[in-house]
Design a protein around this motif. Structure first.
Motif, PDB file in Angstrom:
ATOM      1  N   VAL A  55       0.695  -1.135   0.001  1.00  0.00           N
ATOM      2  CA  VAL A  55      -0.257  -0.084  -0.035  1.00  0.00           C
ATOM      3  C   VAL A  55       0.872   1.237   0.015  1.00  0.00           C
ATOM      4  CG1 VAL A  55      -1.818   1.309   1.219  1.00  0.00           C
ATOM      5  CG2 VAL A  55      -1.560  -1.306   1.226  1.00  0.00           C
ATOM      6  N   ILE A  56       0.558   2.218  -0.998  1.00  0.00           N
ATOM      7  CA  ILE A  56       1.292   3.337  -1.269  1.00  0.00           C
ATOM      8  C   ILE A  56       0.384   4.318  -0.877  1.00  0.00           C
ATOM      9  CG2 ILE A  56       2.919   4.650  -2.628  1.00  0.00           C
ATOM     10  CD1 ILE A  56       3.319   1.863  -4.166  1.00  0.00           C
ATOM     11  N   ASP A  99      13.052   8.958  -8.738  1.00  0.00           N
ATOM     12  CA  ASP A  99      14.006   7.870  -8.450  1.00  0.00           C
ATOM     13  C   ASP A  99      13.929   7.288  -7.170  1.00  0.00           C
ATOM     14  OD1 ASP A  99      14.519   7.849 -11.256  1.00  0.00           O
ATOM     15  OD2 ASP A  99      16.662   8.854 -10.919  1.00  0.00           O
ATOM     16  N   LYS A 100      13.984   8.176  -6.114  1.00  0.00           N
ATOM     17  CA  LYS A 100      14.112   7.742  -4.721  1.00  0.00           C
ATOM     18  C   LYS A 100      12.817   6.927  -4.246  1.00  0.00           C
ATOM     19  CE  LYS A 100      14.655   9.595  -0.047  1.00  0.00           C
ATOM     20  NZ  LYS A 100      14.785  10.956   0.687  1.00  0.00           N
ATOM     21  N   ALA A 101      11.482   7.703  -4.630  1.00  0.00           N
ATOM     22  CA  ALA A 101      10.298   6.919  -4.356  1.00  0.00           C
ATOM     23  C   ALA A 101      10.265   5.560  -5.197  1.00  0.00           C
ATOM     24  CB  ALA A 101       9.092   7.775  -4.691  1.00  0.00           C
ATOM     25  N   ILE A 102      10.640   5.401  -6.256  1.00  0.00           N
ATOM     26  CA  ILE A 102      10.811   4.305  -7.162  1.00  0.00           C
ATOM     27  C   ILE A 102      11.474   3.372  -6.356  1.00  0.00           C
ATOM     28  CG2 ILE A 102      11.285   3.381  -9.378  1.00  0.00           C
ATOM     29  CD1 ILE A 102      10.365   5.682 -10.628  1.00  0.00           C
ATOM     30  N   ASP A 103      12.580   3.683  -6.020  1.00  0.00           N
ATOM     31  CA  ASP A 103      13.443   2.605  -5.530  1.00  0.00           C
ATOM     32  C   ASP A 103      12.896   1.714  -4.329  1.00  0.00           C
ATOM     33  OD1 ASP A 103      15.363   2.839  -7.423  1.00  0.00           O
ATOM     34  OD2 ASP A 103      16.647   4.337  -6.118  1.00  0.00           O
ATOM     35  N   LEU A 104      12.151   2.783  -3.440  1.00  0.00           N
ATOM     36  CA  LEU A 104      11.504   2.466  -1.998  1.00  0.00           C
ATOM     37  C   LEU A 104      10.454   1.695  -2.386  1.00  0.00           C
ATOM     38  CD1 LEU A 104      11.834   2.831   0.931  1.00  0.00           C
ATOM     39  CD2 LEU A 104      10.190   4.776   0.651  1.00  0.00           C
ATOM     40  N   THR A 105       9.382   2.161  -3.358  1.00  0.00           N
ATOM     41  CA  THR A 105       8.333   1.283  -3.907  1.00  0.00           C
ATOM     42  C   THR A 105       8.666   0.125  -4.213  1.00  0.00           C
ATOM     43  OG1 THR A 105       8.071   2.405  -5.921  1.00  0.00           O
ATOM     44  CG2 THR A 105       6.781   3.122  -3.710  1.00  0.00           C
ATOM     45  N   ASN A 106       9.789  -0.106  -5.153  1.00  0.00           N
ATOM     46  CA  ASN A 106      10.181  -1.591  -5.620  1.00  0.00           C
ATOM     47  C   ASN A 106      10.676  -2.433  -4.781  1.00  0.00           C
ATOM     48  OD1 ASN A 106       9.501  -0.863  -8.489  1.00  0.00           O
ATOM     49  ND2 ASN A 106      11.641  -0.005  -8.912  1.00  0.00           N
ATOM     50  N   LYS A 111       2.135  -6.287   2.228  1.00  0.00           N
ATOM     51  CA  LYS A 111       1.173  -5.887   3.611  1.00  0.00           C
ATOM     52  C   LYS A 111       2.300  -4.889   4.054  1.00  0.00           C
ATOM     53  CE  LYS A 111      -1.392 -10.135   4.637  1.00  0.00           C
ATOM     54  NZ  LYS A 111      -1.527 -11.116   5.650  1.00  0.00           N
ATOM     55  N   GLN A 112       3.204  -4.163   3.581  1.00  0.00           N
ATOM     56  CA  GLN A 112       3.788  -3.273   3.785  1.00  0.00           C
ATOM     57  C   GLN A 112       3.060  -1.829   3.448  1.00  0.00           C
ATOM     58  OE1 GLN A 112       7.923  -3.586   2.482  1.00  0.00           O
ATOM     59  NE2 GLN A 112       8.427  -4.128   4.453  1.00  0.00           N
ATOM     60  N   ILE A 113       3.403  -0.723   3.892  1.00  0.00           N
ATOM     61  CA  ILE A 113       2.846   0.701   3.826  1.00  0.00           C
ATOM     62  C   ILE A 113       3.964   1.606   3.672  1.00  0.00           C
ATOM     63  CG2 ILE A 113       1.278   2.355   4.608  1.00  0.00           C
ATOM     64  CD1 ILE A 113      -0.351   0.214   6.301  1.00  0.00           C
ATOM     65  N   ILE A 114       3.490   2.323   2.739  1.00  0.00           N
ATOM     66  CA  ILE A 114       4.525   3.757   2.848  1.00  0.00           C
ATOM     67  C   ILE A 114       3.575   4.757   2.341  1.00  0.00           C
ATOM     68  CG2 ILE A 114       6.016   4.838   1.079  1.00  0.00           C
ATOM     69  CD1 ILE A 114       7.373   2.410   0.242  1.00  0.00           C
ATOM     70  N   ASP A 138       4.447   5.331 -11.725  1.00  0.00           N
ATOM     71  CA  ASP A 138       5.257   4.459 -11.990  1.00  0.00           C
ATOM     72  C   ASP A 138       5.712   3.875 -10.840  1.00  0.00           C
ATOM     73  OD1 ASP A 138       6.079   5.369 -14.764  1.00  0.00           O
ATOM     74  OD2 ASP A 138       7.307   6.628 -14.300  1.00  0.00           O
ATOM     75  N   LEU A 139       5.147   4.216  -9.801  1.00  0.00           N
ATOM     76  CA  LEU A 139       5.422   3.783  -8.423  1.00  0.00           C
ATOM     77  C   LEU A 139       4.488   2.442  -8.116  1.00  0.00           C
ATOM     78  CD1 LEU A 139       5.157   6.854  -6.198  1.00  0.00           C
ATOM     79  CD2 LEU A 139       7.239   5.971  -7.148  1.00  0.00           C
ATOM     80  N   ALA A 140       3.395   2.255  -8.832  1.00  0.00           N
ATOM     81  CA  ALA A 140       2.457   1.567  -8.515  1.00  0.00           C
ATOM     82  C   ALA A 140       2.159   0.336  -9.749  1.00  0.00           C
ATOM     83  CB  ALA A 140       1.276   1.853  -7.982  1.00  0.00           C
ATOM     84  N   ASP A 141       1.220  -0.536  -9.613  1.00  0.00           N
ATOM     85  CA  ASP A 141       0.466  -1.384 -10.563  1.00  0.00           C
ATOM     86  C   ASP A 141      -0.884  -1.184 -10.626  1.00  0.00           C
ATOM     87  OD1 ASP A 141       3.003  -3.304 -10.471  1.00  0.00           O
ATOM     88  OD2 ASP A 141       2.174  -3.993  -8.547  1.00  0.00           O
ATOM     89  N   ILE A 142      -1.515  -0.624  -9.435  1.00  0.00           N
ATOM     90  CA  ILE A 142      -2.867  -0.675  -9.605  1.00  0.00           C
ATOM     91  C   ILE A 142      -3.137   1.015  -9.040  1.00  0.00           C
ATOM     92  CG2 ILE A 142      -5.268  -0.891  -8.707  1.00  0.00           C
ATOM     93  CD1 ILE A 142      -4.027  -4.027  -8.808  1.00  0.00           C
TER      94      ILE A 142
END
Length: 400
Positions: A55-56, A99-106, A111-114, A138-142
């Protein structure tokens, strides 16, 4: 409306960008004063976690106008959010995309939350900029939109991002739309509308439509002052929207017997605790140096009789200056009547929601909206951009 909801898609192992509305009041100490919108987001977050999604969370807070304002950082809401999620660990990033957010979400696991930083720290948010919308996608799938409070805003995090990802409505957004659609199309009868607040001009279109749908409209608050003055009643120092007096008179003529104005009112010589106050019949007018601050006891009885007979109630706007305890009696009494009724009850957001919560009867209301502006836009028949894009995506998928 033909949008899909979060219940209609596969979520396991997916990175889900969840747009919530955490635009909550913050005091001078940096503390959340009213956590209602945070609480309202929990069912959708819990559902996503139960389905093993990552969950983002993204939201705006205040109006920083495209610059970083420390006092408006979404980091402020983390302690409150953690409390409602059983002290679950929540990560935070001071970026919203890139890039920083992408690295973190990847690197996320199920069940983790950002929580992302305040979307309005970037000017691309309110401009619905392509780069920001694509960056969020770019951070997510849905993409799941659960932010009804900004559904009337065509921003990057509400509309733009939906152009790049499979997009659905969250549980709260779906609930809000379901209740308001019912008011607009198939209200249970008798259908009673309670109108209050300060300005008629903000609600003319809504009032006109509600007149057509409602069986009766109970009018209090400062709006009632303008209606009373339009009939020639002296309201002295009362808050009146002078530019809307003609409009008020026309609405009264159109509504006929449907419109029920106060029979008596509470007047005071100052807007403060301990002010001299008295209950007066409106036909006698208000004395110089006094202003209307609440509905009176006979009006409370009259309004309560109509409320008791209702099968559906829509309430928008307090009955008086409820924020001052001495003038909250009318609003609290109407809240109790609505809570005690067997009707489906819907309370608009903003001051209406705050007034009902302050009264202590909020747990007995069928639905309290989290978006005053969005609710009024929808009831006025206007298209909500954030909902329209979900509808369009669903229709496109059905035609393919």
């Amino acid at each position: 409306m033909r949008y899909k909801s979060v219940c209609d898609v596969e979520l396991s192992g997916k990175r889900v960008l969840l747009r919530v509305d955490y635009n909550v009041p913050i005091n001078s100490l940096g503390e959340v004063v009213d956590d209602t919108r945070i609480v309202s987001s929990i069912p959708t977050i819990d559902y996503l976690l139960k389905k093993s999604a990552m969950v983002i969370l993204c939201s705006h807070l205040g109006r920083p106008n495209g610059v970083r304002v420390k006092s408006l950082s979404l980091e402020i809401i983390l302690p409150v959010l953690m409390d409602y999620l059983n002290n679950r660990n929540i990560m935070f990033t001071d970026d919203c995309y890139g890039d920083k957010a992408i690295d973190l979400t990847n690197s996320m696991k199920p069940k983790q939350i950002i929580v992302l930083e305040n979307t309005r720290f970037w000017s691309g948010e309110t401009n619905n900029g392509f780069s920001m919308a694509k960056g969020l996608a770019d951070l997510a799938d849905i993409f799941v939109n659960d932010a009804f409070g900004v559904a009337h805003r065509a921003h990057s995090s509400t509309v733009g991002v939906a152009r790049f990802l499979p997009s659905v409505a969250g549980l709260l957004l779906d609930k809000e739309l379901t209740y308001l659609e019912r008011v607009m199309t198939k209200p249970d009868r008798p259908f009673v509308v309670i109108l209050g607040g300060a300005k008629i001009s903000d609600k003319v279109g809504v009032v006109e439509k509600l007149i057509d749908r409602a069986d009766c409209v109970l009018v209090g608050g400062a709006i009632a002052n303008t209606f009373l003055k339009s009939t020639g009643i002296e309201v002295a120092e009362s808050l009146v929207e002078e530019s809307a007096i003609d409009t008020a008179y026309q609405l009264l003529a159109r509504a006929g017997d449907k419109f029920i104005l106060p029979e008596d009112v509470v007047v005071a010589n100052a807007m403060e605790v301990g002010a001299d106050k008295v209950c007066k019949n409106v036909e006698n007018g208000v004395d110089n140096g006094y202003r209307i601050v609440d509905i009176g006891s006979e009006t409370i009885k009259l309004f309560s009789k109509h409320i008791a007979r209702a099968k559906m109630i829509f309430w928008n706007g307090p009955m008086g200056a409820f924020e001052i305890p001495d003038f909250a009696c009318g609003t609290n009494a109407i809240a109790r009547s609505v809570a005690d009724s067997d009707a489906v009850s819907i309370v608009g957001g903003g001051d209406s929601a705050s007034a009902v919560r302050q009264s202590g009867y909020h747990n007995h209301i069928s639905h309290i909206s989290t978006g005053g502006g969005a609710a009024l836009e929808m009831l006025n028949g206007n298209i909500l951009p954030a909902v329209e894009v979900l509808d369009r995506i669903c229709q496109t998928n059905l035609s393919n």
